[in-house]
Scaffold this motif. Structure first.
Motif, PDB file in Angstrom:
ATOM      1  N   GLN A  11       0.843  -1.197   0.000  1.00  0.00           N
ATOM      2  CA  GLN A  11       0.000   0.000   0.000  1.00  0.00           C
ATOM      3  C   GLN A  11       0.880   1.250   0.000  1.00  0.00           C
ATOM      4  O   GLN A  11       1.756   1.398   0.860  1.00  0.00           O
ATOM      5  CB  GLN A  11      -0.931   0.025   1.212  1.00  0.00           C
ATOM      6  N   GLY A  20      -5.353   5.121   7.043  1.00  0.00           N
ATOM      7  CA  GLY A  20      -6.791   4.987   6.823  1.00  0.00           C
ATOM      8  C   GLY A  20      -7.476   6.246   6.330  1.00  0.00           C
ATOM      9  O   GLY A  20      -8.656   6.465   6.605  1.00  0.00           O
ATOM     10  N   VAL A  21      -6.753   7.090   5.589  1.00  0.00           N
ATOM     11  CA  VAL A  21      -7.383   8.280   5.003  1.00  0.00           C
ATOM     12  C   VAL A  21      -8.217   7.843   3.795  1.00  0.00           C
ATOM     13  O   VAL A  21      -7.690   7.299   2.840  1.00  0.00           O
ATOM     14  CB  VAL A  21      -6.322   9.321   4.585  1.00  0.00           C
ATOM     15  N   GLU A  22      -9.522   8.067   3.891  1.00  0.00           N
ATOM     16  CA  GLU A  22     -10.413   7.572   2.833  1.00  0.00           C
ATOM     17  C   GLU A  22     -11.024   8.676   1.985  1.00  0.00           C
ATOM     18  O   GLU A  22     -11.512   8.418   0.890  1.00  0.00           O
ATOM     19  CB  GLU A  22     -11.536   6.734   3.461  1.00  0.00           C
ATOM     20  N   LEU A  77       1.906  -5.707   3.250  1.00  0.00           N
ATOM     21  CA  LEU A  77       0.875  -6.336   4.077  1.00  0.00           C
ATOM     22  C   LEU A  77       0.673  -7.772   3.601  1.00  0.00           C
ATOM     23  O   LEU A  77       0.587  -8.034   2.402  1.00  0.00           O
ATOM     24  CB  LEU A  77      -0.436  -5.552   3.977  1.00  0.00           C
ATOM     25  N   VAL A  78       0.609  -8.682   4.541  1.00  0.00           N
ATOM     26  CA  VAL A  78       0.497 -10.093   4.178  1.00  0.00           C
ATOM     27  C   VAL A  78      -0.951 -10.443   3.828  1.00  0.00           C
ATOM     28  O   VAL A  78      -1.900  -9.850   4.368  1.00  0.00           O
ATOM     29  CB  VAL A  78       1.037 -10.983   5.325  1.00  0.00           C
ATOM     30  N   GLY A 123      -3.939   5.464   2.728  1.00  0.00           N
ATOM     31  CA  GLY A 123      -5.344   5.100   2.830  1.00  0.00           C
ATOM     32  C   GLY A 123      -5.990   4.938   1.468  1.00  0.00           C
ATOM     33  O   GLY A 123      -5.390   5.242   0.441  1.00  0.00           O
ATOM     34  N   TYR A 124      -7.241   4.462   1.496  1.00  0.00           N
ATOM     35  CA  TYR A 124      -7.942   4.176   0.245  1.00  0.00           C
ATOM     36  C   TYR A 124      -8.096   5.421  -0.616  1.00  0.00           C
ATOM     37  O   TYR A 124      -8.277   5.323  -1.820  1.00  0.00           O
ATOM     38  CB  TYR A 124      -9.332   3.579   0.539  1.00  0.00           C
ATOM     39  N   SER A 156       6.115  -7.992  14.969  1.00  0.00           N
ATOM     40  CA  SER A 156       5.690  -8.194  16.344  1.00  0.00           C
ATOM     41  C   SER A 156       6.938  -8.424  17.174  1.00  0.00           C
ATOM     42  O   SER A 156       7.571  -9.453  17.060  1.00  0.00           O
ATOM     43  CB  SER A 156       4.791  -9.424  16.439  1.00  0.00           C
ATOM     44  N   ASP A 203      -0.500   2.291  14.591  1.00  0.00           N
ATOM     45  CA  ASP A 203      -1.770   2.428  15.313  1.00  0.00           C
ATOM     46  C   ASP A 203      -1.621   3.345  16.526  1.00  0.00           C
ATOM     47  O   ASP A 203      -2.174   3.078  17.603  1.00  0.00           O
ATOM     48  CB  ASP A 203      -2.291   1.053  15.785  1.00  0.00           C
ATOM     49  N   ASN A 214       5.580  -4.922   8.809  1.00  0.00           N
ATOM     50  CA  ASN A 214       4.979  -4.975  10.157  1.00  0.00           C
ATOM     51  C   ASN A 214       5.628  -6.084  10.958  1.00  0.00           C
ATOM     52  O   ASN A 214       5.750  -7.205  10.481  1.00  0.00           O
ATOM     53  CB  ASN A 214       3.478  -5.237  10.059  1.00  0.00           C
ATOM     54  N   THR A 225       3.412  -2.255  16.546  1.00  0.00           N
ATOM     55  CA  THR A 225       2.221  -1.740  17.227  1.00  0.00           C
ATOM     56  C   THR A 225       2.514  -1.505  18.701  1.00  0.00           C
ATOM     57  O   THR A 225       3.344  -2.168  19.311  1.00  0.00           O
ATOM     58  CB  THR A 225       1.021  -2.703  17.115  1.00  0.00           C
ATOM     59  N   ILE A 250       4.797 -16.808  14.041  1.00  0.00           N
ATOM     60  CA  ILE A 250       4.911 -15.407  13.633  1.00  0.00           C
ATOM     61  C   ILE A 250       6.279 -15.148  12.997  1.00  0.00           C
ATOM     62  O   ILE A 250       6.413 -14.332  12.086  1.00  0.00           O
ATOM     63  CB  ILE A 250       4.642 -14.439  14.820  1.00  0.00           C
ATOM     64  N   SER A 300      -8.362 -12.800   7.091  1.00  0.00           N
ATOM     65  CA  SER A 300      -7.773 -11.483   7.347  1.00  0.00           C
ATOM     66  C   SER A 300      -6.546 -11.601   8.252  1.00  0.00           C
ATOM     67  O   SER A 300      -6.538 -12.395   9.199  1.00  0.00           O
ATOM     68  CB  SER A 300      -8.830 -10.595   8.004  1.00  0.00           C
ATOM     69  N   GLU A 356       3.963   0.206   2.269  1.00  0.00           N
ATOM     70  CA  GLU A 356       3.862  -0.723   3.395  1.00  0.00           C
ATOM     71  C   GLU A 356       3.515  -2.093   2.824  1.00  0.00           C
ATOM     72  O   GLU A 356       2.588  -2.220   2.013  1.00  0.00           O
ATOM     73  CB  GLU A 356       2.762  -0.296   4.385  1.00  0.00           C
ATOM     74  N   PRO A 375      -4.173  -1.469  -0.787  1.00  0.00           N
ATOM     75  CA  PRO A 375      -2.996  -2.329  -0.938  1.00  0.00           C
ATOM     76  C   PRO A 375      -3.107  -3.097  -2.254  1.00  0.00           C
ATOM     77  O   PRO A 375      -4.187  -3.572  -2.596  1.00  0.00           O
ATOM     78  CB  PRO A 375      -3.107  -3.289   0.257  1.00  0.00           C
TER      79      PRO A 375
HETATM   80  P1  C2E Z   1      -1.819  -2.061  10.023  1.00  0.00           P
HETATM   81  O1  C2E Z   1      -0.367  -2.334   9.950  1.00  0.00           O
HETATM   82  O2  C2E Z   1      -2.257  -0.919  10.861  1.00  0.00           O
HETATM   83  O3  C2E Z   1      -2.292  -1.921   8.524  1.00  0.00           O
HETATM   84  C1  C2E Z   1      -3.343  -1.097   8.106  1.00  0.00           C
HETATM   85  C2  C2E Z   1      -4.569  -1.895   7.796  1.00  0.00           C
HETATM   86  O4  C2E Z   1      -5.619  -0.990   7.394  1.00  0.00           O
HETATM   87  C3  C2E Z   1      -4.414  -2.857   6.633  1.00  0.00           C
HETATM   88  O5  C2E Z   1      -5.298  -3.944   6.877  1.00  0.00           O
HETATM   89  C4  C2E Z   1      -4.902  -2.033   5.451  1.00  0.00           C
HETATM   90  O6  C2E Z   1      -5.346  -2.820   4.371  1.00  0.00           O
HETATM   91  C5  C2E Z   1      -6.038  -1.274   6.082  1.00  0.00           C
HETATM   92  N1  C2E Z   1      -6.287   0.011   5.429  1.00  0.00           N
HETATM   93  C6  C2E Z   1      -5.418   0.815   4.767  1.00  0.00           C
HETATM   94  N2  C2E Z   1      -5.997   1.935   4.331  1.00  0.00           N
HETATM   95  C7  C2E Z   1      -7.288   1.872   4.704  1.00  0.00           C
HETATM   96  C8  C2E Z   1      -8.423   2.757   4.552  1.00  0.00           C
HETATM   97  O7  C2E Z   1      -8.344   3.829   3.959  1.00  0.00           O
HETATM   98  N3  C2E Z   1      -9.602   2.354   5.103  1.00  0.00           N
HETATM   99  C9  C2E Z   1      -9.722   1.168   5.763  1.00  0.00           C
HETATM  100  N4  C2E Z   1     -10.927   0.854   6.266  1.00  0.00           N
HETATM  101  N5  C2E Z   1      -8.688   0.316   5.932  1.00  0.00           N
HETATM  102  C10 C2E Z   1      -7.480   0.663   5.418  1.00  0.00           C
HETATM  103  P2  C2E Z   1      -4.823  -5.443   6.749  1.00  0.00           P
HETATM  104  O8  C2E Z   1      -3.935  -5.600   5.563  1.00  0.00           O
HETATM  105  O9  C2E Z   1      -6.041  -6.279   6.842  1.00  0.00           O
HETATM  106  O10 C2E Z   1      -3.915  -5.664   8.014  1.00  0.00           O
HETATM  107  C11 C2E Z   1      -4.425  -5.592   9.285  1.00  0.00           C
HETATM  108  C12 C2E Z   1      -3.348  -5.634  10.325  1.00  0.00           C
HETATM  109  O11 C2E Z   1      -2.689  -6.904  10.336  1.00  0.00           O
HETATM  110  C13 C2E Z   1      -2.233  -4.620  10.069  1.00  0.00           C
HETATM  111  O12 C2E Z   1      -2.613  -3.362  10.559  1.00  0.00           O
HETATM  112  C14 C2E Z   1      -1.080  -5.246  10.827  1.00  0.00           C
HETATM  113  O13 C2E Z   1      -1.134  -4.923  12.192  1.00  0.00           O
HETATM  114  C15 C2E Z   1      -1.350  -6.724  10.651  1.00  0.00           C
HETATM  115  N6  C2E Z   1      -0.485  -7.210   9.569  1.00  0.00           N
HETATM  116  C16 C2E Z   1      -0.691  -7.176   8.230  1.00  0.00           C
HETATM  117  N7  C2E Z   1       0.347  -7.729   7.570  1.00  0.00           N
HETATM  118  C17 C2E Z   1       1.241  -8.126   8.530  1.00  0.00           C
HETATM  119  C18 C2E Z   1       2.532  -8.769   8.487  1.00  0.00           C
HETATM  120  O14 C2E Z   1       3.111  -9.057   7.435  1.00  0.00           O
HETATM  121  N8  C2E Z   1       3.135  -9.022   9.711  1.00  0.00           N
HETATM  122  C19 C2E Z   1       2.549  -8.665  10.891  1.00  0.00           C
HETATM  123  N9  C2E Z   1       3.194  -8.947  12.040  1.00  0.00           N
HETATM  124  N10 C2E Z   1       1.346  -8.072  10.953  1.00  0.00           N
HETATM  125  C20 C2E Z   1       0.697  -7.790   9.784  1.00  0.00           C
END
Ligand code: C2E
Ligand code: MG
Ligand code: MG
Ligand code: MG
Length: 291
Positions: free
Chosen positions: A45, A237-239, A60-61, A257-258, A118, A178, A116, A149, A86, A72, A58, A263
């Motif tokens: 993203q 999360g800026v939409e 994201l998995v 953000g979206y 842990s 966060d 990201n 986080t 992890i 998710s 960023e 992403p």
């Molecule tokens: P995060 O790191 O805070 O990532 C942001 C999450 O918000 C992502 O969800 C992203 O897709 C979503 N997002 C981005 N922009 C917007 C927006 O404008 N509106 C809304 N509603 N959502 C938005 P995602 O990909 O489902 O990931 C969720 C969480 O899972 C992540 O939060 C992160 O904490 C964790 N995560 C994701 N990938 C990994 C990874 O590879 N390793 C680890 N340890 N954690 C991960």
């Protein structure tokens, strides 16, 4: 099984309490299988610089499970964090990102990728392994950021401090993800030598709402405090354009953000970057016209 799985995951996203009904063991076992079977992937993203429009990413998995459908990361990362799994996931993501960066040098030139992590299981010997992976691919720590986080940092504060310091001495950038949602956010700014914070989406999403005045004041304070402490501020999360405007005017450095982009898989990134150049330029022009 497939149908049941889909149903579970759909409800799960909406209602956290349903978590109790889910067999975490099933997810864990499927995850172990899925990692081996190549069911995990990485999407990127964009994060867009308010002033210069510079784009970083960023990572994201994503997990598409044969048995459970799309799961998710909110669901499976929590489960993976309770075991050594992890580390396998972090390892997978990091390796995937390195390979993508190596294979597409033009795309990633001058751009950082945030991963990201842990820190619970993020110990020095593990970071040493990551550094070896980097060296193998001919990449430098300066090309990476780690997003950590708040809640994981505080699970073991001393380990958290050591981890952050170690990452910094190795040349990585470290961000708190966060930001603002845990009990002692301000404490982190004092305790950890970080480079920046990402303000949590829960604040941002209220900024253009009539009842979002509290959020506005809180975000304003966070940004001004962060600036005084020389920290970079990203809004997550800026939409909407209105949310973008508020953050830009408060002096936020970077927007994600979206509103700019969801992403995306690696293959869609170049096209998104091209579109972002125009979107950012148009926004800047409007700003200049109205000030
Ligand atoms: P995060 O790191 O805070 O990532 C942001 C999450 O918000 C992502 O969800 C992203 O897709 C979503 N997002 C981005 N922009 C917007 C927006 O404008 N509106 C809304 N509603 N959502 C938005 P995602 O990909 O489902 O990931 C969720 C969480 O899972 C992540 O939060 C992160 O904490 C964790 N995560 C994701 N990938 C990994 C990874 O590879 N390793 C680890 N340890 N954690 C991960
Ligand atoms: Mg993150
Ligand atoms: Mg975040
Ligand atoms: Mg978040």
């Amino acid at each position: 099984a497939r149908q049941a799985g889909k149903q579970i995951i759909k409800v799960y996203e909406k209602d956290d309490y349903v978590q109790h009904y889910i067999d975490e063991m099933t997810i864990e076992m499927e995850l172990i299988k899925g990692l081996k079977a190549g069911e995990l992937s990485v999407v990127y993203q964009p994060k867009v610089g308010c002033q210069d429009g510079m784009v970083h990413f960023e990572a994201l998995v994503r997990w598409h499970s044969a048995a459970l459908g799309n799961v998710s990361p909110e669901t499976f990362i929590k489960i993976a964090e309770t075991s050594l799994l992890i580390e396998d996931i972090t390892g997978f993501v990091f390796d995937r990102v390195c390979r993508d960066m190596m294979e597409q040098p033009e795309l990633f030139a001058g751009r950082r990728v945030a991963v990201n992590v842990s820190p619970v299981l993020f110990r020095q010997d593990y970071i040493k392994q990551l550094l070896q992976v980097l060296a193998t691919y001919g990449l430098r720590p300066e090309q990476f950021e780690f997003e950590i986080t708040e809640h994981t940092l505080m699970q073991e504060p001393l380990l958290g401090i050591q981890t952050v310091d170690y990452l910094k001495t190795k040349g990585f950038r470290v961000l708190i993800d966060d930001f603002g949602v845990s009990y002692s956010s301000l404490n982190y700014l004092k305790m950890f030598e970080i480079d920046g914070i990402k303000i949590d989406r829960s604040f941002i999403s209220q900024l253009d709402k009539d009842n979002g005045l509290k959020e506005y004041e809180i975000v304003k304070l966070i940004v001004s405090l962060a600036k005084k402490l020389n920290l970079e501020v990203t809004a997550e999360g800026v939409e909407t354009e209105a949310q973008y405007r508020v953050m830009e005017q408060l002096g936020c450095d970077e927007i994600q953000g979206y509103f700019f982009s969801r992403p995306l898989p690696l293959n869609d990134l170049q096209q998104a970057l091209d579109a972002l150049v125009y979107q950012h330029a148009a926004l800047r022009q409007l700003e200049l016209a109205t000030t």
